[in-house]
Design a protein around this motif. Structure first.
Motif, short mmCIF file in Angstrom:
data_model
loop_
_atom_site.label_atom_id
_atom_site.label_comp_id
_atom_site.label_asym_id
_atom_site.label_seq_id
_atom_site.Cartn_x
_atom_site.Cartn_y
_atom_site.Cartn_z
N GLU A 304 31.42 -0.23 -34.44
CA GLU A 304 31.10 0.61 -35.60
C GLU A 304 31.88 1.92 -35.54
O GLU A 304 32.41 2.39 -36.56
CB GLU A 304 29.59 0.90 -35.65
N GLU A 305 31.96 2.52 -34.35
CA GLU A 305 32.71 3.76 -34.19
C GLU A 305 34.19 3.55 -34.46
O GLU A 305 34.85 4.38 -35.09
CB GLU A 305 32.50 4.32 -32.78
N GLN A 306 34.73 2.42 -33.99
CA GLN A 306 36.15 2.11 -34.24
C GLN A 306 36.43 2.03 -35.74
O GLN A 306 37.44 2.54 -36.21
CB GLN A 306 36.52 0.77 -33.58
N ILE A 307 35.53 1.39 -36.46
CA ILE A 307 35.72 1.23 -37.91
C ILE A 307 35.65 2.59 -38.62
O ILE A 307 36.49 2.90 -39.48
CB ILE A 307 34.65 0.26 -38.47
N GLU A 308 34.66 3.41 -38.25
CA GLU A 308 34.55 4.73 -38.87
C GLU A 308 35.76 5.60 -38.54
O GLU A 308 36.29 6.30 -39.41
CB GLU A 308 33.25 5.41 -38.40
#
Length: 379
Positions: A304-308
């Motif tokens: 999720e952090e990678q996507i954000e």
């Protein structure tokens, strides 16, 4: 791994706005630090395997505050350990206009450095003094001419706006003077007052007088207009370049790709883990001696952090986030993951959302932090 950042945390003086990891070079164990830096590079590569580097960036601090012998030692370490090959397209170093001697320029040139980034900030001598810089306008011209004479054909000039007491006329003059040098690249940043700086302390006492927010926005628009009129293309929210001279190393960050971070206080992104090195020089050296690596903190980045991060870093680029590349990387589409955010930002006129990409509008550039922040915590 395609990129490596190398941090030299030493300065001859400390600027009033700087919150980077830096220390007065006097009485510092500089040679011992350079030895530890080499050990960190060796130990990291033993763990990760030999990289085929495309970019190397030496920053600080002030890399050119090193003596010629120390600078030579650093370059030898880089070549001996990282072994940059023909695949290296950009080898960049930050430089201060007042300590860039012909000897240091030759050492960097002979080592393969092919891009210089000059910390100019402003061409107004009075403003330079106000912000704690010790160079003068004439020093920039001298260093620039020396670099050109030695064959450096990729030079970036760093400028700032929103400085204490800076007027629109001051900025206009600085940008015009910078453009007159015909550099290949320009970075133009607004002042951000960070904790643990001289400016922060002055602001707390009510003694820091900054341009109003509206005036700062006008300054940014002035910069964009002047660069455009000069044929210098904006490719990132704070960066402008002649075609083909975009900072390849910084594009690694904005494209959310992996990179090594070597040196005291350096950040890295290796195999999905973000690393933060110890900042104090002696602590950094001690960790290298005791543990082989100087990590103060490591964080395994969630999907999720990678996507954000892909969204708020990618949107810094004027080309924006390419939807097909995003889908290929994450297996899900931007439209599927962020429908409400995209709709809201489009209605506010801050992004242009097409079938191919999501990118900032002109208004979005002025309110970039609002756009970037909108994607945080959404997943």
């Amino acid at each position: 791994m395609k990129s490596a950042y190398i941090h030299i945390p030493f300065c001859e003086h400390i600027c009033h706005y700087c919150d980077f990891n830096k220390y007065f070079i006097q009485s510092q164990p500089v040679d011992e630090y350079l030895n530890s830096l080499e050990k960190e590079m060796i130990n990291t590569i033993e763990r990760t395997g030999r990289p085929d580097l495309r970019t190397i960036f030496i920053g600080g601090g002030t890399p050119t505050s090193l003596s010629p012998d120390q600078l030579e030692k650093l370059m030898d370490s880089i070549h001996r350990v990282l072994k940059p090959s023909d695949g290296l397209i950009e080898f960049a170093a930050e430089a201060n206009p007042d300590d860039l001697s012909p000897e240091k320029l030759k050492i960097m040139k002979n080592a393969g450095v092919n891009r210089l980034s000059f910390g100019v900030q402003t061409f107004e001598d009075e403003l330079l003094q106000k912000i704690g810089r010790v160079h003068k306008q004439k020093d920039v011209f001298t260093s620039f001419e020396r670099a050109r004479a030695l064959g450096f054909d990729n030079i970036s000039l760093d400028l700032m706006f929103g400085l204490p007491g800076q007027t629109l006329a001051d900025l206009d003059n600085s940008v015009k003077t910078a453009l007159s040098l015909d550099a290949e690249h320009y970075s133009v940043y607004s002042l951000i007052v960070e904790p643990k700086t001289v400016f922060y302390n002055l602001m707390q006492k009510g003694r820091l007088h900054l341009p109003a927010q509206e005036q700062e926005a006008e300054m940014y628009e002035t910069v964009m207009r002047q660069m455009s009129e000069a044929g210098i293309r904006q490719y990132e929210i704070s960066n402008f370049a002649k075609p083909g001279y975009e900072s390849q190393h910084n594009l690694t960050y904005w494209s959310n790709e992996a990179y090594f971070g070597f040196g005291a206080g350096a950040h890295g992104y290796i195999s999905g883990t973000r690393t933060v090195n110890a900042g104090p020089v002696k602590h950094y050296i001690q960790l290298i001696e005791e543990k082989g690596l100087p990590y103060r903190d490591t964080h395994e980045v969630t999907r999720e952090e990678q996507i954000e991060e892909e969204m708020f870093l990618g949107l810094r680029k004027m080309s924006g986030v390419q939807k097909q590349a995003f889908l290929d990387k994450f297996g899900r589409s931007v439209d599927e993951l962020f429908p409400d955010v995209l709709k809201d930002l489009t209605e506010k006129g801050l992004i242009c959302d097409t079938e191919e990409s999501v990118a900032l509008t002109h208004e979005g550039k002025l309110l970039g932090n609002e756009v970037f922040g909108a994607f945080l915590g959404e997943l």
